[in-house]
Design a protein around this motif. Sequence first.
Motif, PDB file in Angstrom:
ATOM      1  N   GLY A 250       0.814  -1.160  -0.052  1.00 45.33           N
ATOM      2  CA  GLY A 250      -0.051   0.205   0.169  1.00 45.33           C
ATOM      3  C   GLY A 250       0.885   1.348   0.054  1.00 45.33           C
ATOM      4  O   GLY A 250       0.304   2.324  -0.282  1.00 45.33           O
ATOM      5  N   GLY A 251       2.040   1.080   0.187  1.00 46.90           N
ATOM      6  CA  GLY A 251       3.001   2.272   0.284  1.00 46.90           C
ATOM      7  C   GLY A 251       2.889   3.129  -1.168  1.00 46.90           C
ATOM      8  O   GLY A 251       3.284   2.484  -2.331  1.00 46.90           O
ATOM      9  N   ALA A 252       2.617   4.350  -1.289  1.00 48.79           N
ATOM     10  CA  ALA A 252       2.852   5.069  -2.221  1.00 48.79           C
ATOM     11  C   ALA A 252       3.649   6.395  -2.073  1.00 48.79           C
ATOM     12  O   ALA A 252       3.809   7.196  -3.090  1.00 48.79           O
ATOM     13  CB  ALA A 252       1.403   5.738  -2.540  1.00 48.79           C
ATOM     14  N   VAL A 253       4.502   6.461  -1.019  1.00 50.09           N
ATOM     15  CA  VAL A 253       5.289   7.407  -0.906  1.00 50.09           C
ATOM     16  C   VAL A 253       6.285   7.746  -1.920  1.00 50.09           C
ATOM     17  O   VAL A 253       6.633   8.918  -2.582  1.00 50.09           O
ATOM     18  CB  VAL A 253       6.257   7.385   0.367  1.00 50.09           C
ATOM     19  CG1 VAL A 253       7.203   8.578   0.560  1.00 50.09           C
ATOM     20  CG2 VAL A 253       5.100   7.614   1.575  1.00 50.09           C
ATOM     21  N   SER A 254       7.017   6.594  -2.577  1.00 53.16           N
ATOM     22  CA  SER A 254       7.831   6.637  -3.586  1.00 53.16           C
ATOM     23  C   SER A 254       7.607   7.273  -4.689  1.00 53.16           C
ATOM     24  O   SER A 254       8.130   7.641  -5.766  1.00 53.16           O
ATOM     25  CB  SER A 254       8.511   5.153  -3.698  1.00 53.16           C
ATOM     26  OG  SER A 254       7.838   4.428  -4.340  1.00 53.16           O
ATOM     27  N   ALA A 312      -7.918   4.009   2.228  1.00 57.72           N
ATOM     28  CA  ALA A 312      -7.573   5.308   1.806  1.00 57.72           C
ATOM     29  C   ALA A 312      -6.599   5.253   0.701  1.00 57.72           C
ATOM     30  O   ALA A 312      -6.551   6.135  -0.067  1.00 57.72           O
ATOM     31  CB  ALA A 312      -7.270   5.624   2.919  1.00 57.72           C
ATOM     32  N   THR A 313      -5.739   4.341   0.523  1.00 64.80           N
ATOM     33  CA  THR A 313      -4.606   4.340  -0.412  1.00 64.80           C
ATOM     34  C   THR A 313      -5.570   4.103  -1.805  1.00 64.80           C
ATOM     35  O   THR A 313      -5.022   4.665  -2.650  1.00 64.80           O
ATOM     36  CB  THR A 313      -3.666   3.057  -0.157  1.00 64.80           C
ATOM     37  OG1 THR A 313      -2.994   3.199   1.145  1.00 64.80           O
ATOM     38  CG2 THR A 313      -2.705   3.013  -1.279  1.00 64.80           C
ATOM     39  N   VAL A 314      -6.244   3.190  -1.842  1.00 65.66           N
ATOM     40  CA  VAL A 314      -7.202   3.026  -3.163  1.00 65.66           C
ATOM     41  C   VAL A 314      -7.725   4.452  -3.352  1.00 65.66           C
ATOM     42  O   VAL A 314      -7.585   4.892  -4.805  1.00 65.66           O
ATOM     43  CB  VAL A 314      -8.145   2.076  -2.841  1.00 65.66           C
ATOM     44  CG1 VAL A 314      -9.010   2.122  -4.174  1.00 65.66           C
ATOM     45  CG2 VAL A 314      -7.350   0.613  -2.715  1.00 65.66           C
ATOM     46  N   LEU A 318      -7.163   6.978  -6.864  1.00 63.05           N
ATOM     47  CA  LEU A 318      -8.081   7.272  -7.941  1.00 63.05           C
ATOM     48  C   LEU A 318      -8.820   8.846  -7.593  1.00 63.05           C
ATOM     49  O   LEU A 318      -9.816   9.271  -8.252  1.00 63.05           O
ATOM     50  CB  LEU A 318      -9.327   6.465  -7.519  1.00 63.05           C
ATOM     51  CG  LEU A 318      -8.951   4.918  -7.817  1.00 63.05           C
ATOM     52  CD1 LEU A 318     -10.340   3.799  -7.510  1.00 63.05           C
ATOM     53  CD2 LEU A 318      -8.855   4.549  -9.238  1.00 63.05           C
ATOM     54  N   ALA A 319      -7.837   9.622  -6.942  1.00 62.42           N
ATOM     55  CA  ALA A 319      -8.506  10.956  -6.506  1.00 62.42           C
ATOM     56  C   ALA A 319      -8.654  11.619  -7.873  1.00 62.42           C
ATOM     57  O   ALA A 319      -9.870  12.375  -7.830  1.00 62.42           O
ATOM     58  CB  ALA A 319      -7.450  11.514  -5.789  1.00 62.42           C
ATOM     59  N   GLY A 419      -2.076  -1.765  -5.042  1.00 63.22           N
ATOM     60  CA  GLY A 419      -1.308  -1.924  -3.779  1.00 63.22           C
ATOM     61  C   GLY A 419      -2.531  -1.917  -2.662  1.00 63.22           C
ATOM     62  O   GLY A 419      -2.528  -2.686  -1.439  1.00 63.22           O
ATOM     63  N   GLY A 420      -3.186  -0.791  -2.595  1.00 58.85           N
ATOM     64  CA  GLY A 420      -4.205  -0.606  -1.543  1.00 58.85           C
ATOM     65  C   GLY A 420      -5.168  -1.733  -1.564  1.00 58.85           C
ATOM     66  O   GLY A 420      -5.478  -2.062  -0.146  1.00 58.85           O
TER      67      GLY A 420
END
Length: 461
Positions: A250-254, A312-314, A318-319, A419-420
């Motif tokens: 779920g990590g999206a920081v990178s 929340a990652t999902v 998709l924001a 990932g989410g």
Amino acid sequence: MPAAEPRQPGASSAFQSRSFRNYQIARFVVILGAEAQSVAVAWQIYQLTHSALLLGSTGLALFLPGILFVLPAGHTADRYNRKRVILICYGLQMLCSAALFVISYLGFRSVVAIYALLFCIGLGRAFSGPAASAILPQLVPKESFVNAMTWGSAVFQTANISGPALGGLLFTITLHGAATRLSGAPLVYLITLITQACFLALVNTLQPRNEATEKKAFTLEAMLVGLRYVRHARLLLGSISLDMFAVLLGGAVSLMPIFAQDILHAGARGLGVLRAAPAVGALIVSITLARSPIRHRAGKLMLVCVGIFGAATVVFGLAKPICSAIGKLMPHGRISLLYGHHQNPALWLSLFMLVVIGATDNVSVIVRSSILQLGTPPQMRGRVSAVNALFLGMSNEFGEFESGVTAHWFGAVRAVVLGGIGSMMVTGLWAVFFPPLRRVDTLTPEELLSANASSVSEPID
């Protein structure tokens, strides 16, 4: 007369220890610099290569030393003076930051050199991580440890808020005259060097309490004890591996530079704000839990929060399409009332989801760290912390590489969404296959030591 209720430590009881106060100031300063530096490195790499794969490889460079040296790092933390180990390791990281400053100031455009220095920084972290984790219980009374862990998380998250924002801001400052060449990455690296020097000075003042240490020589058998212990302790294995797989997927920081530049069109300053947003949520949770600690059902709360983290990652991924769909359904005037004429609704939704991600992840961090430190015998904390650091590296640094690869294959948005979904699936599976996690109630040394001991599937020498 009925027995009196045990006195609960105050909301700031950990700060009665001078060593704890100094250590938290030191951590704040050095994390501030490290987070600013990570923004500069990520932005620099992406500007040089425009490659999601190479951007994700920065995490791999930091993670590899953790794989190679996890066993000796843990044994070092149990055998030698932990304070001295921390000082030596951060001295190495300071040398690497100085080298990053030099090559950036002189205008070298070698990505390989940056990766090599990141590997050396990762080496310092591989040895300092177990020692830094294991030394915390030596700085406060055991009844104040959860309070210390909660405030330590608050300090960490405050630095995580300020660090990326500082890095994004410094990266965009244009200096003039003789200082022109300091603009951008060199200025960030220079600030990082100053923060590392302050950290070394403050850590040198610590006076940790003496505890039982491991005196065995460096043998493979001695170093493997921590790994074997975690393997057979179902409570420890479940909590550590849950975090690893949930954050790994779920990590999206990178991928933030890609979202900031190509998807949300927010630029370098937007990158700093996006990187800081999870820490805002985590800080809110830390302050709340410092005043109102988790009393019961800690394990179930952790599992629920990790599930929300994945959801929340999902939504974060998709924001932009979500906001586009809302924009098509709602009249333009109402959209203007909601966001204003010059706002980016996708950016605001992304920021909100990142705050939720940080808040839920921090609940998991506090519960898991309490299980790790309070449920592990003191003489084994270093080696168990080293195993935990390896799992953390899998979730964070190697997770950055995994995110870069999946973004290279599927695109950044699909990579984050998949990932989410994976994080939510892992949470459900771990709730079923690791019952000791669900049964964790209060975060006290007595209960966690007992729960961890009863979860061990076979005796460990």
